[in-house]
Enzyme design. Structure first.
Site, PDB file in Angstrom:
ATOM      1  N   GLU A 163       1.011  -1.184   0.032  1.00 24.61           N
ATOM      2  CA  GLU A 163       0.184   0.192   0.090  1.00 24.61           C
ATOM      3  C   GLU A 163       1.076   1.284  -0.039  1.00 24.61           C
ATOM      4  OE1 GLU A 163      -2.433  -0.245   3.082  1.00 24.61           O
ATOM      5  OE2 GLU A 163      -4.394  -2.058   2.061  1.00 24.61           O
ATOM      6  N   GLU A 288      -5.022  -9.058  -0.610  1.00 29.39           N
ATOM      7  CA  GLU A 288      -6.055  -8.612   0.322  1.00 29.39           C
ATOM      8  C   GLU A 288      -7.114  -8.241   0.164  1.00 29.39           C
ATOM      9  OE1 GLU A 288      -5.141  -5.752   3.616  1.00 29.39           O
ATOM     10  OE2 GLU A 288      -2.597  -6.280   3.459  1.00 29.39           O
TER      11      GLU A 288
END
Length: 602
Positions: A163, A288
């Site tokens: 991220e 995820e």
């Protein structure tokens, strides 16, 4: 507990369904391929967010990994050139030494001998993986040397950073500078991929591990300044594009639900731009997925929150099961014990991490959370894909069979209960000997339930609660496939086209292979204001087709605008081999057609 009851209520209110006669067709005699894929790969779909190095999972491994069939998915065990321990020593010698030390640590892990696997994602935090305007060549060479020596079983997948773009502001003083950081991070991905694949040819390198793929925000500014920039600068060197899909709110953005049409639009846009740039679709890595929101961490354990998470896992999984030909791996965000969180500064009272499989109780013992129901529901589901259809996008279906077993999974994306007619095609009904129904749902008090119900008779219909997932577990007589269906997705050579009132937008789709028998669907990705039309005049090869008023999941009213895929069925006879054209004409101006894909089942 009231907080989590509120989440559950919001979740159900937000999912707006459409009432219609629902039919699911089931054919045990016909094998289905999506691209060239038919067999269910459990390592691809049933991993956890952890690895065999997690000694906290070693108490009862036979139950978790042999009985439930949990696989390993992802670890923050990648190279850390800028960690505090490393002290910016980017020498090749240091990388080798640290790598060898890590390899020895892996070999000593309690689960290593029996459960080691190469089907694993390695990554790390941006603060340890990246330095703004640092020596990218030197850091990349460090990473390559480290990876070469650090793993006794080489992982398949390397996400350069976790991220990164939502942490771009951590590297500069002002938000205005973050676009420059994103550019530099993208360049770093490219250099790392070059260096790593030269040293470790078999590993797949990718990114950017998007936490906030709200690509339609601000007239698709998030797409243009993030994913498009990344694909333009680093995409040529990427083996996959990594994305995180969360219902709720992940790091930034508004509180909304990606399960259903929204996540479809996100992934279809990435695929379409990949095809536009390289003439092929580079695969996804969904490292995820699940449910998250602000204010969950540091709160008491909540079975109600577990229930909301389970609904999201199953909704998103059902969609990802439709993409085996362009998906490398999908990891539900469920961790092991997450022992580190009990010492976290944001967890003063020592509560469990919200997404753990195993939690510490008040008396310091450990017990499983309700999240293990994800794997209990899908336990033993295996085999080759069999042909099923659903006439309602809110009713998701996937099915597999092997030997004398068949498994039909059905999920209800609608906000109300749905009754579904089960139509067994050809001789399928006669093959059934026994049926057990596995039902995953949330009770009236918000607690997740998993029930097993044995049926004496073959069902002709079944009713699902809002958000419920079921698996029809059949014992069947031995049978061989006598037919096959192959599904392909055919991409237009343009995407993200602006909409002007009464101005036709033409998409050309080349190299289509079709037939006279089967099904065809135009998948229209659309991002525009809620008050604007979602029903353009649609023509395929000059033939007008009707646009339905339904799509997968809720109406997206809580979002700033609609961004989703609307499936438009058309007669397969309207398609042709070779080039096809799809023309869209809207009555009003505003927004974009993000993608047009022609899905064909031959």
């Amino acid at each position: 507990m009231k907080r989590y009851h509120l989440f559950f209520v919001i979740y159900l209110i937000a999912l707006v369904g459409f009432s219609q006669n629902n039919t699911v067709n089931i054919d045990f005699t016909t094998q289905k391929f999506i691209g060239s894929e038919s067999e269910l790969n459990r390592e691809k779909y049933f991993a956890m967010h952890g690895s065999y190095t997690d000694n906290g999972l070693a108490d009862n491994p036979e139950y978790l990994f042999d009985d439930l069939g949990i696989k390993f998915g992802r670890t923050f065990g990648g190279p850390r050139p800028y960690s505090k321990i490393n002290k910016n020593n980017l020498s090749i010698e240091n990388a080798q030494n640290l790598g060898i030390t890590n390899s020895n640590r892996y070999k000593k892990a309690l689960l290593y001998n029996k459960y080691k696997t190469e089907d694993l994602i390695i990554t790390n935090h941006p603060r340890e993986a990246f330095q703004y305007k640092g020596d990218y060549q030197k850091a990349a060479a460090f990473n390559a040397e480290y990876i070469k020596h650090a793993y006794p079983v080489m992982p398949k997948y390397y996400e350069v950073m976790n991220e990164p773009f939502v942490h771009a502001k951590d590297f500069v003083k002002t938000y205005q500078e973050t676009n420059d950081v994103i550019i530099e991070m993208s360049k770093f991905h490219k250099i790392v991929a070059e260096k790593v694949k030269a040293k470790v040819p078999n590993i797949l390198v990718g990114g950017y591990s998007a936490a906030w793929p709200e690509y339609d925000k601000n007239n698709f500014a998030i797409w243009n300044t993030r994913m498009k920039v990344f694909m333009d600068l680093a995409g040529e060197n990427m083996d996959f594009f990594a994305t995180h899909i969360y219902d709720g709110r992940n790091v930034e953005g508004s509180f909304n639900y990606r399960s259903g049409s929204n996540s479809e639009a996100i992934l279809d846009l990435i695929e379409s731009y990949s095809y536009q740039k390289w003439g092929k679709v580079k695969p996804h890595l969904i490292s995820e997925y699940g449910f998250t929101a602000k204010g969950l961490q540091g709160k008491p354990y909540s079975p109600e929150l577990n229930g909301v998470c389970l609904m999201s896992y199953n909704k998103i999984l059902m969609s990802l099961l439709d993409k085996p030909d362009r998906l490398l791996k999908a990891v539900p965000f469920i961790t092991g014990k997450a022992a580190w969180f009990y010492k976290s500064e944001e967890n003063k009272e020592g509560h469990p991490y919200p997404w753990v499989l195993i939690r510490k109780t008040k008396n310091e013992t450990y017990e499983y959370t309700h999240l293990k129901k994800f794997w209990e529901l899908w336990k033993d589901v295996n085999g080759n894909r069999i042909y099923t259809t659903s006439n309602n996008p809110d009713i998701q279906v996937n099915a597999f069979s092997e030997k004398e077993k068949a498994y039909v999974a059905i999920n209800n994306l609608a906000d109300n209960e749905q009754t579904i007619n089960l139509d067994y095609l050809k001789q399928s009904k006669a093959l059934i000997k026994n049926l057990t129904i596995r039902r995953s749902f949330i009770s009236e008090n918000g607690i997740p339930q998993l029930l097993y119900v044995k049926e004496k008779n073959t069902l002709s219909e079944i009713t699902l609660q809002a958000g419920e997932t079921i698996i029809l577990d059949y014992d069947i007589n031995p049978t061989k496939f006598t037919n096959s269906v192959t599904e392909t997705n055919n991409y237009s050579n343009t995407c993200l086209q602006p909409i002007t009132a009464k101005q036709p937008i033409t998409f050309t789709i080349e190299h289509v292979k079709t037939s006279k028998k089967g099904n065809a669907t135009i998948k229209m990705g659309l991002g525009r204001a809620h008050n604007l039309s979602k029903k353009p005049t649609v023509k395929i090869n000059g033939i007008t087709v009707d646009v339905p008023s339904n799509w997968a999941g809720y109406d997206q009213a809580g979002r700033e605008q609609f961004f989703g895929v609307i499936p438009i069925p058309t007669n397969i006879k309207n398609t042709k081999n070779g080039n096809n054209t799809v023309e869209l004409t809207f009555p009003d101006t505003g927004g974009f057609v993000s993608s047009v894909i022609l899905n064909i089942e031959n």
